[in-house]
Design an enzyme around this catalytic site. Structure first.
Site, mmCIF file in Angstrom:
data_model
loop_
_atom_site.group_PDB
_atom_site.id
_atom_site.type_symbol
_atom_site.label_atom_id
_atom_site.label_comp_id
_atom_site.label_asym_id
_atom_site.label_seq_id
_atom_site.Cartn_x
_atom_site.Cartn_y
_atom_site.Cartn_z
ATOM 1 N N GLU A 1 3.146 7.986 8.031
ATOM 2 C CA GLU A 1 3.101 7.183 9.251
ATOM 3 C C GLU A 1 4.500 6.737 9.662
ATOM 4 O O GLU A 1 5.417 6.675 8.843
ATOM 5 C CB GLU A 1 2.213 5.957 9.054
ATOM 6 C CG GLU A 1 2.679 5.006 7.966
ATOM 7 C CD GLU A 1 1.655 3.932 7.642
ATOM 8 O OE1 GLU A 1 2.052 2.749 7.588
ATOM 9 O OE2 GLU A 1 0.468 4.263 7.432
ATOM 10 N N ARG B 1 -4.058 0.493 -2.474
ATOM 11 C CA ARG B 1 -3.465 -0.841 -2.339
ATOM 12 C C ARG B 1 -2.812 -1.292 -3.640
ATOM 13 O O ARG B 1 -3.264 -0.930 -4.721
ATOM 14 C CB ARG B 1 -4.525 -1.843 -1.877
ATOM 15 C CG ARG B 1 -5.041 -1.534 -0.471
ATOM 16 C CD ARG B 1 -6.120 -2.504 -0.017
ATOM 17 N NE ARG B 1 -6.511 -2.181 1.349
ATOM 18 C CZ ARG B 1 -7.442 -1.287 1.661
ATOM 19 N NH1 ARG B 1 -8.076 -0.630 0.693
ATOM 20 N NH2 ARG B 1 -7.732 -1.026 2.921
ATOM 21 N N HIS C 1 0.148 5.867 0.444
ATOM 22 C CA HIS C 1 -0.796 6.892 0.879
ATOM 23 C C HIS C 1 -0.535 8.192 0.130
ATOM 24 O O HIS C 1 0.596 8.473 -0.278
ATOM 25 C CB HIS C 1 -0.678 7.105 2.389
ATOM 26 C CG HIS C 1 -0.740 5.825 3.172
ATOM 27 N ND1 HIS C 1 -1.847 5.024 3.167
ATOM 28 C CD2 HIS C 1 0.185 5.195 3.949
ATOM 29 C CE1 HIS C 1 -1.612 3.950 3.924
ATOM 30 N NE2 HIS C 1 -0.389 4.033 4.406
ATOM 31 N N GLN D 1 0.816 -1.207 0.000
ATOM 32 C CA GLN D 1 0.000 0.000 0.000
ATOM 33 C C GLN D 1 0.845 1.250 0.000
ATOM 34 O O GLN D 1 2.038 1.214 0.300
ATOM 35 C CB GLN D 1 -0.926 0.008 1.206
ATOM 36 C CG GLN D 1 -0.214 -0.070 2.547
ATOM 37 C CD GLN D 1 -1.204 -0.255 3.691
ATOM 38 O OE1 GLN D 1 -1.579 0.698 4.359
ATOM 39 N NE2 GLN D 1 -1.630 -1.502 3.907
ATOM 40 N N HIS E 1 4.715 0.176 0.768
ATOM 41 C CA HIS E 1 5.210 -0.598 1.909
ATOM 42 C C HIS E 1 4.212 -1.696 2.281
ATOM 43 O O HIS E 1 3.045 -1.670 1.870
ATOM 44 C CB HIS E 1 5.450 0.307 3.126
ATOM 45 C CG HIS E 1 4.229 1.048 3.577
ATOM 46 N ND1 HIS E 1 3.804 2.219 2.986
ATOM 47 C CD2 HIS E 1 3.330 0.793 4.560
ATOM 48 C CE1 HIS E 1 2.712 2.655 3.579
ATOM 49 N NE2 HIS E 1 2.397 1.792 4.542
#
Length: 361
Positions: free
Chosen positions: A116, A254, A81, A79, A235
């Site tokens: 993240e 994804r 972001h 995935q 990642h």
């Protein structure tokens, strides 16, 4: 103000068998324990201890970060972001198309980015993160599967070819299924890459992500180490227990290793195909027993506290006790598994010993 909060682990299929409960001293749920969310994201807002309210009822405005305890018993999906601009545009576009927020084919469930960090709690935390240089990928392929990987090696002409190779794999271009089958049949765990191929082939047979994994940096974090995954970094967490801290968003594009929706054009539009080293996030230690992980371009920081400390706070915070006992501000005492939302504090006096993690903006 200190407000006690709690939540229930989310039972995603890739979760662990009781690892979160064991860490925090809870009774095991009996279901897979994947993520415990501590924050005010509407997807799973924390509950106020002793009340029917949630943290959404307490927070003034949007809490910009989300703290999670994450336990991967099997590999998560590949995935990436979006950036803030990509998220805002995509969210508006899908709203205009009338796609419900809970639709399986929805890419953007809010208008925010989702960088993240992951901080390892288990002795080993395994992950894939970011593209490795084409030369390194060629070395790996020629070492482990030169004949099986010949169709890929022909396309691998340099770093500039990584996007094309990835697109060929994820769209199951001509010869990809045969390549995936050949690579999946490699035996042994003589290298981390082969061990990963075997793991993924067992969990996601026939998935192009099995071969895509060889394009990515393979890393094993030791307890106390961290990675930072900015927008565009592809990642996948493979196994382990850790603390995940991110911007408060649920936007995920994804790229394989999942039965869920994959939007290839949208994924390609957000991915960063530049080869980069493993994105270790190096901490600083302003005082003995205080470790700070603060990405330079994110709106959150993770503090790990082991002893007495006085900490400046730039905004609201969430503290979670992993071990020992701590008293915060002389008013709130936390034991293992206790968590608290902290607001209106410019400085936080921490007294105790053990292991306390604090997420702040």
């Amino acid at each position: 103000m200190f407000v006690g909060i709690t939540n229930t682990p989310r039972n995603y299929a890739w979760g662990s068998d009781g690892a979160i409960s064991a860490l925090l001293g809870f009774e095991a749920s009996g279901a897979p324990e994947a993520e415990l969310w501590l924050g005010a994201h509407p997807g799973s807002p924390s509950r106020i201890v002793g009340s029917n309210d949630t943290l959404l009822d307490v927070v003034d405005g949007r809490l910009p970060f989300l703290l999670k305890v994450l336990a991967a018993g099997s590999p998560l999906s590949l995935q990436a972001h979006p950036t803030m601009a990509q998220a805002a545009e995509g969210f508006a576009r899908e709203n205009a198309l009338g796609i419900p927020l809970d639709a399986p084919n929805r890419n953007y469930r809010d208008a925010f980015h989702k960088p993240e960090l992951i901080y390892a709690l288990s002795d080993e935390f395994d992950a894939l993160c970011g593209f490795r240089p084409a030369a390194d990928l060629r070395n790996v392929l020629e070492a482990v599967a030169p004949e099986a990987a010949a169709p890929l090696l022909e396309r691998l002409t340099g770093d500039e070819s990584l996007r094309g190779v990835f697109e060929w794999l994820i769209t199951r271009g001509e010869g990809v299924d045969e390549l995936v089958a050949a690579v999946s049949g490699l035996s042994g765990a003589s290298t981390p890459e082969l061990a990963t191929v075997s793991l993924l082939a067992e969990n996601y047979p026939g998935d192009p992500g099995i071969v895509i994994s060889l394009m990515l940096n393979r890393v094993t974090l030791k307890a106390g180490e961290a990675l930072y995954l900015p927008a565009g970094n592809i990642h996948a967490y493979l196994s382990g227990l850790g603390i995940e801290l991110m911007a408060s968003s649920d936007n995920v594009l994804r790229g394989g290793l999942t039965p869920k929706h994959i939007d290839v054009p949208e994924l390609l539009s957000v991915l960063d195909f530049r080869p980069l080293p493993v994105p270790y996030l190096m901490p600083r230690s302003p005082a003995a027993g205080v470790t700070v992980f603060r990405p330079v371009d994110a709106d959150f920081a993770l503090l790990v506290i082991e002893v007495d400390a006085v900490l400046p706070l730039d905004g609201p915070a969430i503290a979670l006790c992993l071990d020992g006992e701590f008293t915060l501000g002389g008013a709130s005492t936390l034991h293992r598994g206790d968590a608290v939302y902290i607001s209106d504090e410019s400085s936080l006096d921490v007294r105790g010993a053990g292991s306390l993690v604090i997420a702040t903006s």
